[in-house]
Design a protein around this motif. Structure first.
Motif, short mmCIF file in Angstrom:
data_model
loop_
_atom_site.label_atom_id
_atom_site.label_comp_id
_atom_site.label_asym_id
_atom_site.label_seq_id
_atom_site.Cartn_x
_atom_site.Cartn_y
_atom_site.Cartn_z
N LEU A 276 4.65 6.47 -5.97
CA LEU A 276 4.38 6.94 -4.72
C LEU A 276 5.93 6.94 -3.99
O LEU A 276 6.23 5.88 -3.43
CB LEU A 276 3.44 6.41 -3.65
CG LEU A 276 3.17 7.17 -2.27
CD1 LEU A 276 2.75 8.55 -2.63
CD2 LEU A 276 2.33 6.49 -1.23
N ASP A 277 6.73 8.12 -4.05
CA ASP A 277 8.17 8.27 -3.89
C ASP A 277 8.01 8.15 -2.22
O ASP A 277 7.61 9.21 -1.64
CB ASP A 277 8.99 9.07 -4.24
CG ASP A 277 10.22 9.18 -4.00
OD1 ASP A 277 10.66 8.58 -3.00
OD2 ASP A 277 11.36 9.81 -4.66
N CYS A 278 8.25 7.27 -1.55
CA CYS A 278 8.39 7.21 -0.02
C CYS A 278 9.52 7.43 0.73
O CYS A 278 9.83 7.03 1.80
CB CYS A 278 7.76 5.74 0.44
SG CYS A 278 6.07 5.63 -0.19
N LEU B 271 5.37 1.80 -4.81
CA LEU B 271 6.12 2.39 -3.88
C LEU B 271 7.44 2.63 -4.27
O LEU B 271 8.17 1.52 -4.28
CB LEU B 271 5.94 1.86 -2.49
CG LEU B 271 4.50 1.36 -1.99
CD1 LEU B 271 4.67 1.00 -0.54
CD2 LEU B 271 3.63 2.74 -2.11
N MET C 179 5.00 6.26 9.70
CA MET C 179 3.68 5.97 9.03
C MET C 179 3.07 5.08 10.11
O MET C 179 3.56 3.97 10.62
CB MET C 179 3.86 5.22 7.78
CG MET C 179 2.40 4.98 7.13
SD MET C 179 2.66 4.44 5.30
CE MET C 179 2.88 2.72 5.50
N THR D 109 5.57 12.63 -4.62
CA THR D 109 6.79 12.52 -3.52
C THR D 109 6.18 12.96 -2.11
O THR D 109 5.43 14.18 -2.21
CB THR D 109 7.82 13.69 -3.89
OG1 THR D 109 8.27 12.91 -5.15
CG2 THR D 109 8.98 13.51 -2.84
N PRO E 284 11.03 3.21 -0.72
CA PRO E 284 10.28 3.37 0.63
C PRO E 284 11.20 3.07 1.86
O PRO E 284 12.13 2.48 1.64
CB PRO E 284 9.20 1.82 0.69
CG PRO E 284 10.02 0.81 -0.33
CD PRO E 284 10.47 1.74 -1.15
N THR F 143 6.89 13.50 1.89
CA THR F 143 7.85 13.66 3.04
C THR F 143 7.14 13.80 4.50
O THR F 143 6.07 14.48 4.50
CB THR F 143 8.68 14.91 2.89
OG1 THR F 143 8.02 15.88 2.72
CG2 THR F 143 9.40 14.60 1.47
N VAL G 206 9.76 9.57 3.96
CA VAL G 206 8.69 9.33 4.94
C VAL G 206 9.44 8.94 6.36
O VAL G 206 10.06 7.94 6.40
CB VAL G 206 7.63 8.23 4.67
CG1 VAL G 206 6.52 8.17 5.62
CG2 VAL G 206 6.94 8.59 3.18
N LEU H 58 -2.84 3.78 1.97
CA LEU H 58 -2.36 3.03 0.95
C LEU H 58 -3.15 1.99 0.47
O LEU H 58 -3.08 1.85 -0.98
CB LEU H 58 -0.81 2.33 1.19
CG LEU H 58 0.49 3.27 1.72
CD1 LEU H 58 1.56 2.44 2.13
CD2 LEU H 58 0.67 4.02 0.38
N CYS I 166 3.34 17.00 0.35
CA CYS I 166 2.99 15.94 -0.74
C CYS I 166 2.96 16.84 -2.15
O CYS I 166 2.14 17.83 -2.27
CB CYS I 166 1.74 15.43 -0.59
SG CYS I 166 0.87 14.45 -1.69
N VAL J 144 8.35 2.92 6.44
CA VAL J 144 7.14 2.58 5.51
C VAL J 144 7.20 1.03 5.79
O VAL J 144 6.34 0.43 5.85
CB VAL J 144 7.20 2.91 4.26
CG1 VAL J 144 6.46 2.63 3.31
CG2 VAL J 144 6.94 4.62 4.43
#
Length: 114
Positions: A46-48, A78, A54, A17, A81, A19, A51, A62, A5, A85
């Motif tokens: 929030l760069d998802c 977001l 989740m 960001t 996503p 990951t 991810v 969130l 993060c 996500v």
């Protein structure tokens, strides 16, 4: 993929960001980071895109961040996503709770290794 993060301030926004997996194991760390973001006078993106998983703790995170930011007059979006996500947000019935942005230069991934 290991969880990471990172946050950087860009004008009146904080771009975060994330990951890897967002689950119970990373929730305390992510929550502590979010309290820092919410304390700044900025909206959060929030760069998802990276991810890979989740669970319900990610959803809880969130929703809590959204509430913290709303309390200070700021928003969370977001960005890009990933499919994991979006799937959990859809299953929780919370897809419409968030704003979304997409960077056409870097398409969202489905969480699978390339």
């Amino acid at each position: 993929m290991e969880f990471t993060c990172t946050a950087r301030q860009a004008e009146q926004q904080i771009v975060v960001t994330v990951t890897g997996e967002i689950d119970l194991a990373v929730y305390p760390r992510l929550r502590a980071e979010a309290e820092i973001w919410a304390g700044k006078d900025a909206d959060v993106i929030l760069d998802c895109r990276q991810v890979t998983f989740m669970d319900s703790m990610g959803v809880r995170f969130l929703v809590q961040v959204r509430q913290m930011l709303n309390d200070t007059g700021h928003t969370i979006s977001l960005a890009n996503p990933s499919k994991p996500v979006m799937r959990v947000l859809e299953l929780a019935g919370l897809r419409d709770l968030f704003a979304y942005t997409h960077d056409e230069r870097e398409p969202a991934t489905d969480g699978a290794a390339s």
